[in-house]
Design an enzyme around this catalytic site. Structure first.
Site, PDB file in Angstrom:
ATOM      1  N   ALA A   1       0.620  -1.280  -0.028  1.00  0.00           N
ATOM      2  CA  ALA A   1       0.192   0.071   0.088  1.00  0.00           C
ATOM      3  C   ALA A   1       0.937   1.147  -0.043  1.00  0.00           C
ATOM      4  O   ALA A   1       0.722   2.251   0.662  1.00  0.00           O
ATOM      5  CB  ALA A   1      -0.937  -0.163   0.999  1.00  0.00           C
TER       6      ALA A   1
ATOM      7  N   GLY B   1       6.116   1.748 -17.332  1.00  0.00           N
ATOM      8  CA  GLY B   1       5.867   2.796 -18.299  1.00  0.00           C
ATOM      9  C   GLY B   1       6.005   4.122 -17.450  1.00  0.00           C
ATOM     10  O   GLY B   1       6.108   4.388 -16.216  1.00  0.00           O
TER      11      GLY B   1
ATOM     12  N   LYS C   1      16.141   4.301 -15.803  1.00  0.00           N
ATOM     13  CA  LYS C   1      15.560   5.813 -16.370  1.00  0.00           C
ATOM     14  C   LYS C   1      15.905   6.371 -14.731  1.00  0.00           C
ATOM     15  O   LYS C   1      15.992   7.633 -14.812  1.00  0.00           O
ATOM     16  CB  LYS C   1      14.270   5.490 -16.743  1.00  0.00           C
ATOM     17  CG  LYS C   1      13.237   4.860 -15.836  1.00  0.00           C
ATOM     18  CD  LYS C   1      12.455   5.707 -15.010  1.00  0.00           C
ATOM     19  CE  LYS C   1      11.263   4.938 -13.902  1.00  0.00           C
ATOM     20  NZ  LYS C   1      10.591   5.936 -12.914  1.00  0.00           N
TER      21      LYS C   1
ATOM     22  N   ASP D   1       9.346   6.440 -20.269  1.00  0.00           N
ATOM     23  CA  ASP D   1       9.714   6.623 -18.820  1.00  0.00           C
ATOM     24  C   ASP D   1      10.865   7.530 -18.584  1.00  0.00           C
ATOM     25  O   ASP D   1      10.849   7.985 -17.798  1.00  0.00           O
ATOM     26  CB  ASP D   1       9.671   4.974 -18.425  1.00  0.00           C
ATOM     27  CG  ASP D   1       9.402   4.936 -16.759  1.00  0.00           C
ATOM     28  OD1 ASP D   1       8.975   6.247 -16.328  1.00  0.00           O
ATOM     29  OD2 ASP D   1       9.315   3.823 -16.267  1.00  0.00           O
TER      30      ASP D   1
ATOM     31  N   SER E   1       9.089  14.005 -10.348  1.00  0.00           N
ATOM     32  CA  SER E   1      10.117  13.074 -10.222  1.00  0.00           C
ATOM     33  C   SER E   1      10.982  13.105  -9.012  1.00  0.00           C
ATOM     34  O   SER E   1      11.680  14.409  -8.708  1.00  0.00           O
ATOM     35  CB  SER E   1      10.964  13.088 -11.444  1.00  0.00           C
ATOM     36  OG  SER E   1      12.017  12.455 -11.355  1.00  0.00           O
TER      37      SER E   1
END
Length: 338
Positions: free
Chosen positions: A8, A137, A192, A245, A255
């Site tokens: 969660a 993604g 990434k 991504d 980000s």
């Protein structure tokens, strides 16, 4: 469809909310107090404040049963733990007989002197009979929870897993594309985050948009080289889980990995930068495992090396940039997609 989400955190909660508008979803938290708080507020205040659970979502804690027992009551299982928790969860689920997909991105920490493994490699080692895959993604949890348009990739070598993921999550605000190149999708998700730290550093030092474009492009080449060495297809890195991504994480204001680079450029220590985030920045923890796997395979990744040197305190932000710009001239070799 009955869907079980194990974990969660922000991303697990966001996907539960998205699927809960059309399906029955159980969001399981390993901490009983956290589960009770989410159930009472109908909101995950700790990780996703402001996003209310859809009516199809019920919350369960450890008192409701073990992950293995709960999995047998559902048609699809989503593992939303950090990478460090994936191995134990797959061991627990290996006899569940249900499609299982994980959300975590990165390489596992090295074990017994060997390099860290990707999620599908962990599954092959501990649960080879399990029908598994990854959902990845360009996606920020906050936007998914708000129902903003998003596109993801459901990757598995097993068609039934891909089909289950598409059926579960494809909807008016989310497109889910199927892909059987699990290695490529996972490498994109792992690398990434590291490149986003480098891009944040570039932006924080005000090096300009030219520098950012160069960094993202050469970072994509690094990602592709590592992926090809691990058996991925080159074209995967031109898709959502690669270029998509990377662009999102390297340039988006939401980000956390990019934010780490920005804070380091300001002169903050790594500890100070992480404390200011309030959440985990995956690239900080995966940078070393990405580099270790690349070195094990003999793959050159100078941007990743620079990020690791910066995180480990061996170079300053300015020195890291100077080292990249001071590299010898070379041909622009881009992995072929044809």
């Amino acid at each position: 469809m009955d869907i079980l989400v194990l974990g969660a955190g922000a991303w697990g909660t966001a996907l539960a909310i998205s699927a809960g508008t059309r399906h029955r979803v159980t969001l399981w938290a390993r901490d009983a107090a956290q589960a009770a708080a989410i159930a009472q507020a109908r909101e995950n205040v700790r990780y996703l404040r402001g996003a209310h659970l859809a009516k199809g979502v019920q919350v369960a804690g450890p008192q409701a049963g073990t992950p293995a027992a709960l999995a047998k009551q559902h048609e699809l299982v989503i593992v939303a733990t950090p990478m460090a928790g994936l191995r134990d969860m797959l061991v627990a689920l290996r006899e569940c007989g249900r499609p299982v997909a994980w959300l975590c991105k990165g390489f596992e920490a090295p074990r017994a002197g060997g390099p860290g493994l990707l999620g599908h490699e962990v599954r092959a080692e501990v649960a080879p009979q399990l029908a598994g895959g990854v959902l990845s993604g360009p996606s920020f949890a906050q936007e998914v929870a708000r129902g903003q348009p998003t596109a993801l990739v459901a990757a598995s070598e097993v068609a039934a897993v891909r089909d289950a993921l598409v059926a579960a999550f494809h909807g008016p605000a989310m497109r889910v594309y199927a892909n059987d190149d699990v290695a490529g999708v996972e490498v994109g998700g792992a690398v990434k985050n590291v490149l986003a730290i480098a891009t944040g550093l570039c932006d924080g030092l005000a090096l300009g948009l030219n520098a950012r474009a160069a960094l993202v492009t050469r970072g994509l080449a690094e990602m592709s080289r590592l992926g090809l060495a691990l058996g991925a297809r080159a074209d995967t890195f031109m898709g959502l889980s690669g270029l998509g991504d990377l662009v999102l994480t390297a340039t988006g204001d939401l980000s956390r990995n990019r934010r780490v680079g920005l804070l380091l450029a300001e002169g903050r220590t790594l500890q100070s930068a992480l404390e200011s985030l309030g959440h985990v920045a995956e690239g900080v923890y995966s940078a070393r495992t990405v580099l270790a796997r690349a070195q094990h395979l003999g793959v050159e990744m100078p941007i990743t090396q620079g990020v690791v040197d910066l995180l480990d305190g061996r170079v300053t932000p300015a020195d890291a940039v100077a080292a990249l710009m001071g590299r010898d001239p070379a041909a622009e070799n881009i992995p072929s997609v044809g």
